[in-house]
Design an enzyme around this catalytic site. Structure first.
Site, PDB file in Angstrom:
ATOM      1  CG  LEU A 140      -2.140  -0.917   1.134  1.00  0.00           C
ATOM      2  CD1 LEU A 140      -2.806  -1.044   2.487  1.00  0.00           C
ATOM      3  CD2 LEU A 140      -3.134  -0.403   0.099  1.00  0.00           C
ATOM      4  N   GLY A 141       2.034   1.164   0.621  1.00  0.00           N
ATOM      5  CA  GLY A 141       2.906   2.328   0.641  1.00  0.00           C
ATOM      6  C   GLY A 141       4.136   2.110   1.487  1.00  0.00           C
ATOM      7  CD  GLU A 197       3.426   3.802   4.697  1.00  0.00           C
ATOM      8  OE1 GLU A 197       4.534   4.062   5.221  1.00  0.00           O
ATOM      9  OE2 GLU A 197       2.964   2.650   4.631  1.00  0.00           O
ATOM     10  CG  ASP A 209       4.991   2.375  20.191  1.00  0.00           C
ATOM     11  OD1 ASP A 209       5.427   2.351  21.363  1.00  0.00           O
ATOM     12  OD2 ASP A 209       3.792   2.603  19.927  1.00  0.00           O
ATOM     13  CD  GLN A 226      -0.560  -4.020  18.595  1.00  0.00           C
ATOM     14  OE1 GLN A 226      -1.382  -3.253  19.077  1.00  0.00           O
ATOM     15  NE2 GLN A 226      -0.614  -4.389  17.324  1.00  0.00           N
ATOM     16  CB  ALA A 227       1.765 -10.274  19.991  1.00  0.00           C
TER      17      ALA A 227
END
Length: 562
Positions: free
Chosen positions: A187-188, A228, A250, A258-259
């Site tokens: 998608l990008g 993006e 993050d 989260q996994a």
């Protein structure tokens, strides 16, 4: 007259069936192949951590970013219309201002996390040569496929379109048959801050672009570009890019661990990595769900994006007052006469969006408590890993030019142009205390303090050691992150390290900011007083102009501290 049917995709095209993004792949490639990229990424992450740890707001208001859309097409379908491009810009403006209608479907427990990024987008009106433009370029090509591992869409020499200067424009390429290096349909993808200027920007496949024309479900709400551009502003995937290991990060404290990526349209709650009962924040723009299932950034992600705009992306865009969240308002340019329009048109939004939070949330004991916390929490490389040229270039130029000019233009008039004491609704200390103190401490001391900011910060600077290009990161945990924002997990990101290889997450005990920090604190207090006065709509145009100018000085002082 018969309407021409839309051309089908070329038979060799590979279309994505679920969300796919090659940003991490591009990041790893640049680390391996581009000299200096790993070091640049390390310094950006270290600076981001220092700034957010200090808890200092570097800017208020909204930043409008000029966008150039490079349409690279093989057929009529890929030559997307101006209407399709406009629909994408509208989506970006809604999503980055938390003005999208579907944000209301965020689960109740997560709604307090929703953040207004205070970023807007507008198609460029002037090209690099200074000529009028609609912000769109169109390039016919026979090249296929376009690959993330070659960036061939970003150069005319390889069948794409050359970028406009990436320090002034967000380059957004739209094309067909977009693939990863392994041939996966995309998608990008985007390039993080710190990469080569010649390839800086965002690429989106035309079937995932905008909300009309060739945009195809389930990627027909323009969220691929939102995702993006989040990367372009230094956001990572929400699961931390560690596969399904539960150990990545993050670097954002308010996003649950989260996994791995979520696809399609999960139902709430969707737990992983022992993050129950609420589970994954899968409705976040930085996950991999369908367009109709992602609809929010968090406040922590907003802080990271703002740190990018104050650092590696500081040369791009125009910053001014936030003018509301309706699509109609967001499509306008910022006022040309900002101070005048600021007071005349925006007091309600000013109270709602900026001064209220600025005054309420500023630490009451900033001078008393902040230096101590700064010493405790800042990374060890605060002084050691500062770029070498800071001593050689920054103090000389900084003291000679911008600060000197700011003092020359602003310092003498600070008392004169302060909010006048004739208004009984003004904060009392705004006139009685602050101008007097500022004139004594700030105006007199800044030239002296800035002659050798590195010395004031407690030591010499040295080169950044990027450490291992991938692998687990160690060191202090992040702000409010039990798992450690900078701790644990394999990651393609690079953090500056010391000689022993440990990540730079502990402070240098000598780097307390010195007198320069005190100056920043005085300025922060003064800006808060201006904000308080503005909240009651009592500032004159001249006073707002002075507010903006002092905010610029403040950002420069903080840049030296960072």
């Amino acid at each position: 007259m018969a309407v021409k049917e839309q051309e089908p995709p070329a038979p060799e095209d590979v279309l994505p069936t679920r969300r796919s993004c090659a940003t991490s792949e591009v990041n790893e490639r640049l680390i391996r192949t581009v000299d200096g990229y790993a070091e640049a990424r390390a310094e950006i992450e270290n600076r981001t951590y220092r700034v957010l740890s200090a808890g200092v707001a570097l800017r208020t208001g909204c930043t409008q970013i000029p966008v150039v859309v490079h349409v690279v097409y093989r057929n009529a379908a890929e030559n997307v219309s101006a209407a399709q491009i406009d629909s994408q810009i509208a989506v970006l403006n809604a999503d980055f201002r938390a003005a999208n209608a579907d944000r209301s479907t965020t689960p109740t427990v997560f709604q307090p996390l929703i953040g207004d990024a205070r970023v807007t987008f507008k198609l460029a009106s002037t090209d690099p040569a200074g000529n009028p433009t609609d912000g769109i370029t169109r390039t016919s090509t026979t090249t296929t496929p376009f690959k993330s591992n070659t960036d061939n869409v970003k150069s005319a020499a390889t069948g794409g379109a050359d970028p406009w200067p990436s320090d002034k424009y967000l380059n957004l390429w739209v094309c067909g048959n977009l693939q990863s290096g392994s041939g996966q349909a995309l998608l990008g993808y985007a390039q993080f801050p710190g990469g080569p200027a010649a390839t800086d920007g965002v690429v989106i496949v035309h079937t995932g672009f905008g909300t009309t024309g060739t945009a195809a479900a389930p990627f027909n709400l323009g969220r691929s570009a939102t995702h993006e551009i989040g990367h372009w502003l230094n956001l990572r995937h929400i699961w931390g890019d560690d596969g399904n290991g539960c150990s990545g990060s993050d670097f954002v404290a308010d996003t649950p661990n989260q996994a791995g990526p979520n696809f399609g349209a999960p139902t709430f709650p969707h737990p992983s990595c022992s993050n129950g009962p609420n589970g994954d924040l899968f409705m976040n723009y930085m996950d991999y769900v369908d367009d109709n299932t992602m609809y929010m950034f968090t406040n922590g992600q907003v802080d990271r994006m703002q740190a990018a705009l104050d650092g590696p992306r500081s040369s791009i865009g125009v910053t001014g007052p936030c003018i509301g969240k309706s699509g109609k308002e967001l499509s306008k340019d910022f006022p040309k006469d900002r101070p005048k329009d600021f007071i005349k048109e925006d007091p309600k939004d000013l109270i709602k969006d900026s001064p209220k939070d600025f005054v309420k949330d500023r630490p009451k004991d900033l001078i008393k408590d902040n230096p101590k916390d700064l010493i405790k929490d800042n990374p060890k490389d605060f002084v050691k890993d500062r770029p070498k040229d800071l001593v050689k270039d920054q103090p000389k130029d900084f003291a000679k030019d911008p600060i000197k000019e700011q003092i020359k233009d602003n310092g003498k008039d600070i008392i004169k142009d302060q909010p006048k004491d004739g208004n009984k609704d003004r904060p009392k200390d705004l006139v009685k205390d602050r101008p007097k103190d500022l004139g004594k401490d700030f105006v007199d001391d800044i030239p002296k303090q800035l002659r050798d900011p590195v010395k004031q910060l407690g030591g010499e600077v040295g080169p950044i050691d990027p450490g291992p290009l991938t692998g687990p990161l160690t060191g202090a945990g992040g702000i409010g992150d039990p798992g450690g924002v900078f701790g644990g997990g394999a990651t393609p990101f690079v953090i500056g390290t010391g000689k022993d290889g440990a990540a730079a997450a502990e402070p240098d005990q000598g780097a307390d900011g010195g007198p320069l920090l005190g100056i920043a604190q005085q300025l922060g207090g003064l800006l808060a007083d201006y904000a308080s006065a503005a909240a009651t709509g009592q500032l004159t145009g001249a006073e707002v102009a002075r507010w903006q100018q002092l905010a610029s000085v403040y950002a420069q002082v903080i840049a030296l501290l960072g």
